[in-house]
Design a protein around this motif. Structure first.
Motif, PDB file in Angstrom:
ATOM      1  N   LEU A   1      10.696  -2.927  -6.063  1.00 31.66           N
ATOM      2  CA  LEU A   1      10.831  -4.368  -5.846  1.00 31.66           C
ATOM      3  C   LEU A   1      11.668  -4.661  -4.606  1.00 31.66           C
ATOM      4  O   LEU A   1      11.338  -5.556  -3.818  1.00 31.66           O
ATOM      5  N   HIS A   2      12.744  -3.887  -4.416  1.00 34.36           N
ATOM      6  CA  HIS A   2      13.600  -4.103  -3.247  1.00 34.36           C
ATOM      7  C   HIS A   2      12.902  -3.715  -1.946  1.00 34.36           C
ATOM      8  O   HIS A   2      13.278  -4.218  -0.878  1.00 34.36           O
ATOM      9  N   SER A   3      11.925  -2.838  -2.038  1.00 40.07           N
ATOM     10  CA  SER A   3      11.230  -2.392  -0.825  1.00 40.07           C
ATOM     11  C   SER A   3      10.080  -3.314  -0.437  1.00 40.07           C
ATOM     12  O   SER A   3       9.498  -3.167   0.640  1.00 40.07           O
TER      13      SER A   3
ATOM     14  N   ASN B   1      -2.521  -3.305  -0.412  1.00 38.59           N
ATOM     15  CA  ASN B   1      -1.620  -3.223   0.744  1.00 38.59           C
ATOM     16  C   ASN B   1      -0.941  -1.852   0.824  1.00 38.59           C
ATOM     17  O   ASN B   1      -0.565  -1.291  -0.194  1.00 38.59           O
ATOM     18  N   GLY B   2      -0.800  -1.326   2.047  1.00 39.16           N
ATOM     19  CA  GLY B   2      -0.069  -0.084   2.248  1.00 39.16           C
ATOM     20  C   GLY B   2      -0.950   1.152   2.291  1.00 39.16           C
ATOM     21  O   GLY B   2      -2.158   1.101   2.028  1.00 39.16           O
ATOM     22  N   ASP B   3      -0.305   2.291   2.605  1.00 42.75           N
ATOM     23  CA  ASP B   3      -1.029   3.557   2.665  1.00 42.75           C
ATOM     24  C   ASP B   3      -1.158   4.158   1.268  1.00 42.75           C
ATOM     25  O   ASP B   3      -0.785   3.536   0.263  1.00 42.75           O
ATOM     26  N   VAL B   4      -1.673   5.369   1.202  1.00 44.29           N
ATOM     27  CA  VAL B   4      -1.929   6.010  -0.087  1.00 44.29           C
ATOM     28  C   VAL B   4      -0.633   6.201  -0.875  1.00 44.29           C
ATOM     29  O   VAL B   4      -0.570   5.923  -2.082  1.00 44.29           O
ATOM     30  N   ARG B   5       0.417   6.667  -0.188  1.00 48.49           N
ATOM     31  CA  ARG B   5       1.709   6.889  -0.864  1.00 48.49           C
ATOM     32  C   ARG B   5       2.284   5.582  -1.394  1.00 48.49           C
ATOM     33  O   ARG B   5       2.788   5.530  -2.516  1.00 48.49           O
ATOM     34  N   SER B   6       2.180   4.529  -0.587  1.00 51.00           N
ATOM     35  CA  SER B   6       2.695   3.220  -0.999  1.00 51.00           C
ATOM     36  C   SER B   6       1.910   2.680  -2.191  1.00 51.00           C
ATOM     37  O   SER B   6       2.500   2.130  -3.129  1.00 51.00           O
ATOM     38  N   CYS B   7       0.597   2.848  -2.158  1.00 50.13           N
ATOM     39  CA  CYS B   7      -0.250   2.375  -3.259  1.00 50.13           C
ATOM     40  C   CYS B   7       0.052   3.128  -4.557  1.00 50.13           C
ATOM     41  O   CYS B   7      -0.007   2.560  -5.649  1.00 50.13           O
ATOM     42  N   ARG B   8       0.388   4.415  -4.421  1.00 54.63           N
ATOM     43  CA  ARG B   8       0.724   5.199  -5.605  1.00 54.63           C
ATOM     44  C   ARG B   8       2.014   4.673  -6.248  1.00 54.63           C
ATOM     45  O   ARG B   8       2.104   4.568  -7.462  1.00 54.63           O
ATOM     46  N   LYS B   9       2.988   4.344  -5.424  1.00 54.20           N
ATOM     47  CA  LYS B   9       4.237   3.787  -5.944  1.00 54.20           C
ATOM     48  C   LYS B   9       4.003   2.413  -6.568  1.00 54.20           C
ATOM     49  O   LYS B   9       4.591   2.076  -7.605  1.00 54.20           O
ATOM     50  N   THR B  10       3.140   1.630  -5.938  1.00 56.59           N
ATOM     51  CA  THR B  10       2.812   0.310  -6.479  1.00 56.59           C
ATOM     52  C   THR B  10       2.122   0.434  -7.831  1.00 56.59           C
ATOM     53  O   THR B  10       2.424  -0.305  -8.771  1.00 56.59           O
TER      54      THR B  10
END
Length: 221
Positions: A9-11, A72-81
């Motif tokens: 959430l903070h990111s 939104n975002g790359d693969v790593r970002s989508c995984r965290k989402t």
């Protein structure tokens, strides 16, 4: 999972902006997402409490904007989402969060008392007793490991401090006197005389005067 959700959430500033809009539309105010500090028990309690208060808003966020969040975002970002969204949807995650919030409540309360400007030595003894009482009564097997760790920490901290000073502080408080130490040798006339004689010698490097014993007998008739 709670730590990861807070970090996520903070990111995501745009997610926080949407979350603020949802809160204003539903409850008419905004609540902050707090980040816990490793060695600050009060911050952990407040972080869990605030996140639980945001539960409804977070679920609405996922319900209305899940597709946009995942796009939104790359693969790593989508995984965290995806992990964050699954945590928000998971009922067990919220139940576990509520359990930890309840477990931390007593510790955070005592920490707040200890750090207060008007805190006195007798508050330390009473707070240790309060914590021991609270965590000794927990019977939930899920919380047993945490409670055992807290009780062990309390025992260790109490064992390392100057117990006589704190006990004497409680005894000379007119609100308590010896009421918290009933049925133990310490509260006999001989026990009290020995306690205060020892403290007098430690503080002043002198033998205790007769007036000290006279005052004790008048204080505890």
């Amino acid at each position: 999972m709670t730590k990861e959700l807070i970090t996520w959430l903070h990111s995501k500033t745009h997610v926080l902006a949407i979350l603020c809009e949802i809160q204003m539309a539903t409850i008419g105010k905004t609540l902050a997402v707090l980040r816990a500090m490793l060695t600050h028990w009060l911050s952990h309690y407040l972080a869990y409490r605030c996140l639980l208060e945001l539960q409804t808003a977070l679920k609405l966020l996922v319900t209305k904007h899940e597709h946009d969040l995942m796009s939104n975002g790359d693969v790593r970002s989508c995984r965290k989402t995806e992990t964050a969204i699954n945590t928000i949807k998971n009922v067990t995650s919220w139940h576990t969060m509520a359990q930890w919030k309840t477990l931390l409540e007593s510790i955070s309360l005592m920490t707040n008392i200890h750090q207060a400007a008007q805190a006195r030595p007798e508050h330390i003894v009473i707070s240790f007793g309060f914590l021991h009482c609270c965590y000794s009564k927990v019977e939930n097997a899920t919380d047993l490991a945490a409670c055992t760790a807290v009780l062990a920490s309390i025992k260790c901290c109490w064992g390392q401090c100057d117990q006589e000073v704190f006990i004497a502080a409680v005894i000379v408080n007119p609100s308590y006197k010896i009421s918290l130490f009933q049925k133990i040798p310490l509260t006999t006339c001989a026990g009290l005389a020995a306690l205060f004689r020892c403290l007098w010698n430690c503080f002043y490097s002198l033998d205790a005067p007769l007036d000290l014993y006279t005052g004790l007998y008048e204080w505890f008739p």
